[in-house]
Enzyme design. Structure first.
Site, PDB file in Angstrom:
ATOM      1  N   SER A 123     -22.267  -1.550  49.427  1.00 25.60           N
ATOM      2  CA  SER A 123     -22.322  -1.417  50.883  1.00 25.60           C
ATOM      3  C   SER A 123     -22.247  -2.780  51.543  1.00 25.60           C
ATOM      4  O   SER A 123     -22.734  -3.778  50.991  1.00 25.60           O
ATOM      5  CB  SER A 123     -23.649  -0.756  51.252  1.00 25.60           C
ATOM      6  OG  SER A 123     -23.884  -0.873  52.627  1.00 25.60           O
ATOM      7  N   TYR A 147     -33.265  -0.378  50.544  1.00 19.41           N
ATOM      8  CA  TYR A 147     -31.973   0.231  50.197  1.00 19.41           C
ATOM      9  C   TYR A 147     -30.955  -0.857  49.850  1.00 19.41           C
ATOM     10  O   TYR A 147     -30.293  -0.806  48.805  1.00 19.41           O
ATOM     11  CB  TYR A 147     -31.461   1.098  51.357  1.00 19.41           C
ATOM     12  CG  TYR A 147     -30.000   1.480  51.210  1.00 19.41           C
ATOM     13  CD1 TYR A 147     -29.583   2.352  50.217  1.00 19.41           C
ATOM     14  CD2 TYR A 147     -29.026   0.932  52.062  1.00 19.41           C
ATOM     15  CE1 TYR A 147     -28.247   2.686  50.071  1.00 19.41           C
ATOM     16  CE2 TYR A 147     -27.689   1.260  51.924  1.00 19.41           C
ATOM     17  CZ  TYR A 147     -27.300   2.138  50.922  1.00 19.41           C
ATOM     18  OH  TYR A 147     -25.968   2.452  50.781  1.00 19.41           O
ATOM     19  N   LYS A 151     -28.854  -1.965  46.206  1.00 22.30           N
ATOM     20  CA  LYS A 151     -27.411  -2.175  46.031  1.00 22.30           C
ATOM     21  C   LYS A 151     -27.141  -3.562  45.444  1.00 22.30           C
ATOM     22  O   LYS A 151     -26.304  -3.738  44.555  1.00 22.30           O
ATOM     23  CB  LYS A 151     -26.678  -2.018  47.368  1.00 22.30           C
ATOM     24  CG  LYS A 151     -26.648  -0.595  47.876  1.00 22.30           C
ATOM     25  CD  LYS A 151     -25.778   0.295  46.991  1.00 22.30           C
ATOM     26  CE  LYS A 151     -25.829   1.737  47.394  1.00 22.30           C
ATOM     27  NZ  LYS A 151     -25.223   2.652  46.436  1.00 22.30           N
TER      28      LYS A 151
HETATM   29  P1  NAD Z   1     -24.493  11.400  50.062  1.00 24.82           P
HETATM   30  O1  NAD Z   1     -25.973  11.483  50.124  1.00 24.82           O
HETATM   31  O2  NAD Z   1     -23.705  12.370  50.881  1.00 24.82           O
HETATM   32  O3  NAD Z   1     -23.997  11.528  48.543  1.00 24.82           O
HETATM   33  C1  NAD Z   1     -24.759  11.073  47.459  1.00 24.82           C
HETATM   34  C2  NAD Z   1     -24.825  12.199  46.447  1.00 24.82           C
HETATM   35  O4  NAD Z   1     -25.579  11.763  45.325  1.00 24.82           O
HETATM   36  C3  NAD Z   1     -25.507  13.452  46.987  1.00 24.82           C
HETATM   37  O5  NAD Z   1     -24.681  14.582  46.756  1.00 24.82           O
HETATM   38  C4  NAD Z   1     -26.811  13.542  46.201  1.00 24.82           C
HETATM   39  O6  NAD Z   1     -27.204  14.896  45.991  1.00 24.82           O
HETATM   40  C5  NAD Z   1     -26.461  12.804  44.923  1.00 24.82           C
HETATM   41  N1  NAD Z   1     -27.578  12.159  44.229  1.00 24.82           N
HETATM   42  C6  NAD Z   1     -28.515  11.336  44.753  1.00 24.82           C
HETATM   43  N2  NAD Z   1     -29.350  10.918  43.788  1.00 24.82           N
HETATM   44  C7  NAD Z   1     -28.917  11.473  42.631  1.00 24.82           C
HETATM   45  C8  NAD Z   1     -29.359  11.408  41.297  1.00 24.82           C
HETATM   46  N3  NAD Z   1     -30.437  10.697  40.957  1.00 24.82           N
HETATM   47  N4  NAD Z   1     -28.672  12.108  40.348  1.00 24.82           N
HETATM   48  C9  NAD Z   1     -27.580  12.841  40.686  1.00 24.82           C
HETATM   49  N5  NAD Z   1     -27.129  12.947  41.943  1.00 24.82           N
HETATM   50  C10 NAD Z   1     -27.794  12.265  42.897  1.00 24.82           C
HETATM   51  O7  NAD Z   1     -24.090   9.899  50.417  1.00 24.82           O
HETATM   52  P2  NAD Z   1     -22.652   9.266  50.687  1.00 24.82           P
HETATM   53  O8  NAD Z   1     -22.612   8.860  52.109  1.00 24.82           O
HETATM   54  O9  NAD Z   1     -21.584  10.103  50.130  1.00 24.82           O
HETATM   55  O10 NAD Z   1     -22.798   7.919  49.840  1.00 24.82           O
HETATM   56  C11 NAD Z   1     -22.299   7.801  48.515  1.00 24.82           C
HETATM   57  C12 NAD Z   1     -22.610   6.416  47.998  1.00 24.82           C
HETATM   58  O11 NAD Z   1     -22.024   5.454  48.866  1.00 24.82           O
HETATM   59  C13 NAD Z   1     -24.106   6.090  47.940  1.00 24.82           C
HETATM   60  O12 NAD Z   1     -24.338   5.320  46.787  1.00 24.82           O
HETATM   61  C14 NAD Z   1     -24.312   5.251  49.181  1.00 24.82           C
HETATM   62  O13 NAD Z   1     -25.389   4.356  49.023  1.00 24.82           O
HETATM   63  C15 NAD Z   1     -22.989   4.511  49.286  1.00 24.82           C
HETATM   64  N6  NAD Z   1     -22.698   4.077  50.656  1.00 24.82           N
HETATM   65  C16 NAD Z   1     -22.664   4.984  51.675  1.00 24.82           C
HETATM   66  C17 NAD Z   1     -22.411   4.557  52.979  1.00 24.82           C
HETATM   67  C18 NAD Z   1     -22.402   5.533  54.134  1.00 24.82           C
HETATM   68  O14 NAD Z   1     -22.481   5.089  55.287  1.00 24.82           O
HETATM   69  N7  NAD Z   1     -22.283   6.842  53.916  1.00 24.82           N
HETATM   70  C19 NAD Z   1     -22.164   3.204  53.236  1.00 24.82           C
HETATM   71  C20 NAD Z   1     -22.175   2.299  52.166  1.00 24.82           C
HETATM   72  C21 NAD Z   1     -22.449   2.746  50.880  1.00 24.82           C
END
Ligand code: NAD
Ligand code: UDP
Length: 335
Positions: A123, A147, A151
């Protein structure tokens, strides 16, 4: 065959759809702590291809061993994790356990089964409060909340892994602000409870579910005083993962890329763009700054363009239009 952890989540589901559309086979591993199983059917309806789905946790080493023994994975795309900044301040141990311990467990299984190709979701939060803009990948790293620290720790772990064993091929992707939804309106972001992020909040105000948007500060050193971010369409972001996988097929070592558009928009610009896309008026009030927020953050995305041949294609109008279609279809209904 690609293993996608967190593949029923927001970014993961869009990436799985693009992978299947490109003829790749996918196994999703997700514990459904922030998504639901019927996303698998929705992806199938969009693409005509069915991903395999395993419900389980990345911290479950026995389950990982079973999955890796059963399938011959070419690579892993690792989305699974918790992502709410505020919650991470309240429950830091949950974040370190889920994100850091979870990633360690996953990387351990990859090592045991000699699957050493990885695309990791990082991120822009790892840059902290930027000293200079646009942000290049070699800018100083400084996370300001638990958080962000998870990362950063995972990024550092990956550097050590790549240094210790040159057989690993790793792409660390630093996302800016993903918004929007699939053009079909069948998959999108489904935040739990009241949204923390700007776009889902605006969408719910436009739909009449929330009364008004609170704009967190209009006294930032930006042209209209509101915060500036680099918003990127989630499908553009998803396509970046396919480009990263292709790159790893031909290049060894660890590679870090910003995935953003390079263009910053203020909160007020986003609000106006969403009003245009939805035809709705979005009431707002200015409230004090949100603690921990920074004024501006946008990417220098030229490294990804140069090395991956990837560039974001969608403009703000399309991002807001797709977010609005998803909202009108069934977005954000919590089940
Ligand atoms: P999201 O919460 O929609 O998706 C994450 C998924 O991981 C969910 O379906 C959840 O059920 C699953 N999950 C969480 N912990 C788990 C575990 N221990 N075992 C198995 N499954 C697990 O989030 P997203 O927005 O799709 O983000 C995906 C990734 O991208 C994350 O790592 C997040 O930190 C990163 N990210 C997201 C953003 C954003 O703004 N959405 C920005 C930068 C980075
Ligand atoms: N923001 C806002 N009201 C909200 C949510 C967000 O004014 O209800 C602002 C926030 O201060 C920031 C921008 O919108 O300037 C993007 O916030 P978001 O939480 O979506 O992303 P992040 O701050 O994590 O980049």
């Amino acid at each position: 065959m690609i293993l996608v952890t967190g593949g029923t989540g927001y970014i993961g589901s869009h990436t799985v759809a693009e992978l299947l559309g490109a003829g790749r086979e996918v196994v999703i591993l997700d514990n459904l702590c922030n998504s639901r199983a019927d996303v698998v059917e929705r992806i199938t309806a969009i693409t005509g291809e069915q991903p395999q789905f395993a419900q389980g946790d990345i911290r479950d080493a026995a389950l990982l061993d079973h999955l890796f023994a059963r399938h011959k994975f070419e690579a892993v795309i690792h989305f699974a994790g918790l992502k709410a900044v505020g919650e991470s301040v309240e429950k830091p141990l949950e974040y370190y356990d889920n994100n850091v311990h979870g990633s360690m467990t996953l990387f351990g299984a990859m090592q045991r089964h000699a699957v050493k190709r990885l695309v990791f979701s990082s991120s822009a939060t790892v840059y902290g409060d930027p000293a200079t803009l646009p942000l290049r990948e070699d800018a100083p790293l400084h996370a300001t909340n638990p958080y962000g620290r998870t990362k950063l720790m995972i990024e550092q772990m990956l550097e050590d892994i790549a240094r210790a064993d040159p057989a690993w091929r790793i792409a660390t992707l630093r996302y800016f602000n993903p918004i929007g939804a699939h053009a079909s309106g069948r998959i999108g972001e489904a935040p739990n409870g009241t949204p923390n992020n700007l776009l889902p909040y605006i969408a719910q105000v436009a739909a009449g579910k929330l009364k008004q948007l609170s704009i967190f500060g209009d006294d930032y050193p930006t042209p209209d005083g509101t915060g500036i971010r680099d918003y990127i369409h989630v499908v553009d972001l998803a396509l970046g993962h396919l480009k990263a996988l292709n790159h790893l097929a031909a290049h060894s070592g660890l590679h870090v890329y910003n995935l953003g558009t390079g263009q910053g928009y203020s909160v007020l610009e986003i609000l106006r763009a969403f009003e245009r896309a939805s035809g709705k008026t979005i009431p707002f009030q200015i409230v004090p700054r949100r603690p921990g927020d920074i004024a501006s953050c946008y990417a220098d995305a030229s490294k990804a363009a140069r090395e991956l041949g990837w560039q974001a294609q969608c403009g703000l109008g399309e991002m807001c239009g797709d977010a609005w279609r998803w909202q009108c279809n069934d977005g954000f209904i919590r089940y």
